[in-house]
Design a protein around this motif. Structure first.
Motif, PDB file in Angstrom:
ATOM      1  N   ASP A  44      35.615  36.732  35.189  1.00 29.99           N
ATOM      2  CA  ASP A  44      34.670  35.604  35.208  1.00 29.99           C
ATOM      3  C   ASP A  44      33.566  35.781  36.241  1.00 29.99           C
ATOM      4  N   HIS A  66      40.914  36.771  37.025  1.00 28.47           N
ATOM      5  CA  HIS A  66      39.796  35.855  36.794  1.00 28.47           C
ATOM      6  C   HIS A  66      38.558  36.290  37.585  1.00 28.47           C
ATOM      7  N   THR A 114      35.578  42.545  31.386  1.00 27.25           N
ATOM      8  CA  THR A 114      36.438  41.842  30.437  1.00 27.25           C
ATOM      9  C   THR A 114      37.479  42.761  29.805  1.00 27.25           C
TER      10      THR A 114
END
Ligand code: FES
Ligand code: FES
Length: 178
Positions: free
Chosen positions: A31, A27, A36
Motif C-alpha cells: 500500500d 501492507h 503488489t
C-alpha cells in the motif's frame, strides 16, 4: 496512533516511508510502496501468499510489523527478474510447467522455492523434499503437481549440466541461436 519513519531497501532501492506502529510489512510493501507481488491471504501466517525475503531469510510478511523491518534489505518477487536481467529460472519454469492457475499463491511459492533451491543446490531434489519445503505455502487451486514439477525443472536449470555449461562459458543448447 503513533507514526514512525522507517527505511526499507526493496529490490535494491532504498526508500523511506512513514508507517503506523501496527502496520504490517506486507501492507507497507503493497500500500505504501506499490510492491503488489506479495499478496494478502490469511494475514495469520497460514497461507504464505505474502512471502518475501528479509535480509536473506524467507519471511511471511504478514507476521512482521513494518517497523521491525526498519533498515532491512527486502526482496519481493518483482526483484527476482531485475536481479537476473530476465526472468528467474523459477519464474520461467512456473510458466512453462503451468505451475500457476489463478496465480495468487505464486509469488510466495516462488520466494519459498527459491530459498529451498539456494540452500540445497541440488539439481535433482525429490518430490518429498520439495513438498516439505513448500508446505507453509498453500495453493487454493491445488496445483501442487505442476508446482513441484516447476521447482524440479528450475533446480536442473540452476544447478544441473545446463547451468555448469553456462558457467564454463558454454552455450546452453536451447539458447545457442541458429
Ligand atoms: Fe501472510 Fe497468509 S497472508 S501467511
Ligand atoms: Fe491459485 Fe495457487 S494458483 S492459489
Amino acid at each position: 496512533m503513533s507514526s514512525h519513519e522507517i527505511t526499507l531497501t526493496v529490490n535494491g532501492t532504498e526508500q523511506t516511508l512513514t508507517v503506523e506502529s501496527r502496520t504490517l510489512l506486507v501492507h507497507a510493501l503493497r500500500d505504501e510502496l506499490g510492491y503488489t507481488g506479495p499478496n494478502v491471504g490469511c494475514e495469520s501466517s497460514m497461507c504464505g501468499a505474502c512471502t518475501v525475503e528479509v535480509d536473506g531469510d524467507v519471511v511471511k510478511s504478514c507476521t512482521m510489523l513494518a517497523v521491525q523491518a526498519d533498515g532491512a534489505e527486502i526482496t519481493t518477487v518483482e526483484g527476482l527478474a531485475e536481479a537476473h536481467d530476465d526472468l528467474h529460472p523459477l519464474q520461467e519454469t512456473f510458466n512453462e510447467e503451468h505451475g500457476l492457475q489463478c496465480g495468487y499463491c505464486t509469488p510466495g511459492m516462488i520466494m519459498t522455492a527459491k530459498e529451498f533451491l539456494e540452500e540445497t543446490e541440488d539439481p535433482n531434489p525429490d518430490d518429498e523434499e520439495i513438498r516439505e519445503a513448500i508446505e507453509g505455502n498453500l495453493c487454493r487451486c491445488t496445483g501442487y503437481q505442476n508446482i513441484v514439477r516447476a521447482v524440479e525443472s528450475a533446480a536442473e536449470r540452476m544447478y544441473g549440466d545446463e547451468a555448469e555449461s553456462a558457467t564454463d562459458g558454454g552455450v546452453p543448447a536451447e539458447t545457442g541461436g541458429d
